[in-house]
Design an enzyme around this catalytic site. Structure first.
Site: not given
Length: 361
Positions: A93, A124, A208
């Site tokens: 993402h 992911d 992230s």
């Protein structure tokens, strides 16, 4: 089932509190919408099982910046150096939708243009390559198999998408084998992630793809989502922070598969094919409703109209936006496929289209 309103830990992931300060970065936040006893053991009480101190920052962290020219937005996140010649592990993402990617090695402070090597949408995980990189210091990994509730951990990343020296925060492992549904506020998409490490370290948007470190400074997880609170069964709302990380063993297994060029039902290798439509669910009817057609793309040249419905691609039925995405991920730029659609009046049309290169999905 408990509900975890958790924001994706980045992709420039900018929470509402930071919007005023970081207006140039797209809010690519994800909210985790569910986790708890129905999916995995509930968060346990943190009781120290190892007495080491938090490790602090370690080498191999990359600040990632992306541009999404199709949307006119920018985003940011974090990555980890896998090889001295510039292979970098991050979350999918973080690079999803990116038309340009830049990675800055925080050890030598050099910036590099980056290309996507491959990605796993379901897990992911993504791998990018920093063009022209050499002699980078890779991150050190350890198995997450020995991680226990109460272990001290350190999270490192590009918090807030500010760049520069990575931020360092500490906490404890609060639960294992957690499941969450993460939603991206910028796209409205969501995905279910399972088997995650939960921590009370204050992971923030921008982190992230960054490392969750054990007391020896080795990577035991890839930070992927964060929360400012969650609601347990019975409606009791907890105000303490929760962050979530993909265990290192799983992340590395996917990364090595991508490095070897092994595609699968969930792993895409190389450039992504582009049709040029933005679609959404077609109510209770089959097909993918066309919300936007991007000028200069194959769909635009074929005459697909806004408000029309994509019904087939390459001889296969398109019954939903998800099916269209899956069919596109099986294609390559340059492929010629038959595209079938219906206009607002229900009149069907079929035309061959040559797919071009687009951003990762």
């Amino acid at each position: 089932m408990s509900e975890d309103p958790v924001r994706r830990a980045a992709r420039a992931a900018i929470p509402m509190l930071l919007l005023a300060l970081l207006a140039l970065l797209v809010p690519g936040c994800r909210l985790t919408e569910g986790a708890g006893p129905a999916d995995a053991p509930p968060p346990g009480t943190a009781t120290a099982t190892k007495h080491g101190k938090p490790s602090g920052r370690r080498p191999g962290v990359v600040n990632i910046e992306t541009e999404q020219s199709l949307d006119g937005t920018r985003a940011a996140g974090t990555g980890l150096v896998l090889t001295p010649d510039g292979l970098v592990l991050t979350n999918n993402h973080v690079i999803q939708g990116a038309t340009q990617i830049k990675g800055t090695d925080t050890d030598n402070r050099r910036g590099y243009a980056a290309k996507v090597v491959g990605y796993d949408r379901a897990g992911d995980i993504a791998v990018i390559r920093l063009t022209g990189a050499a002699r980078l210091e890779p991150a050190a990994f350890a198995s997450a198999g020995g991680v226990a509730v109460g272990d001290p951990v350190t999270a490192v990343g590009n918090a807030g998408g500010k760049g520069g020296t990575p931020t360092v925060v500490t906490g404890l492992v609060t639960a294992l084998e957690q499941s969450v549904t993460a939603r991206d506020d910028s796209t409205g998409t969501s995905e279910r992630l399972t088997g995650l490490i939960e921590t009370n370290a204050p992971i923030k948007p921008g982190d992230s793809g960054g490392p969750l470190l054990d007391t020896s400074g080795k990577v035991i997880g890839i930070n992927t989502a964060a929360s400012s609170g969650f609601t347990m069964d019975g409606g009791e709302r907890k105000k303490d922070h929760r962050g979530y990380a993909i265990p290192s063993d799983r992340a590395l297994a996917v990364a090595r598969r991508i490095e070897r060029g092994e595609a699968s039902a969930t792993v895409h290798i190389g450039p992504t094919a582009l049709l040029g439509v933005k679609v959404r669910a077609n109510g209770r009817s089959s097909g993918a409703l066309v919300a936007e057609v991007v000028p200069g793309t194959p769909a635009y040249a074929a005459g697909v109209p806004v408000g029309g419905v994509v019904l087939g691609l390459g001889g296969q039925v398109v019954d939903s936006p998800g099916t269209l995405t899956d069919l596109m991920l099986a294609r390559r730029p340059g492929d010629v496929v038959q595209l079938e659609w219906a206009d607002r009046q229900g009149v069907r049309a079929v035309a061959p289209v040559r797919l071009t290169e687009g951003p990762p999905q």
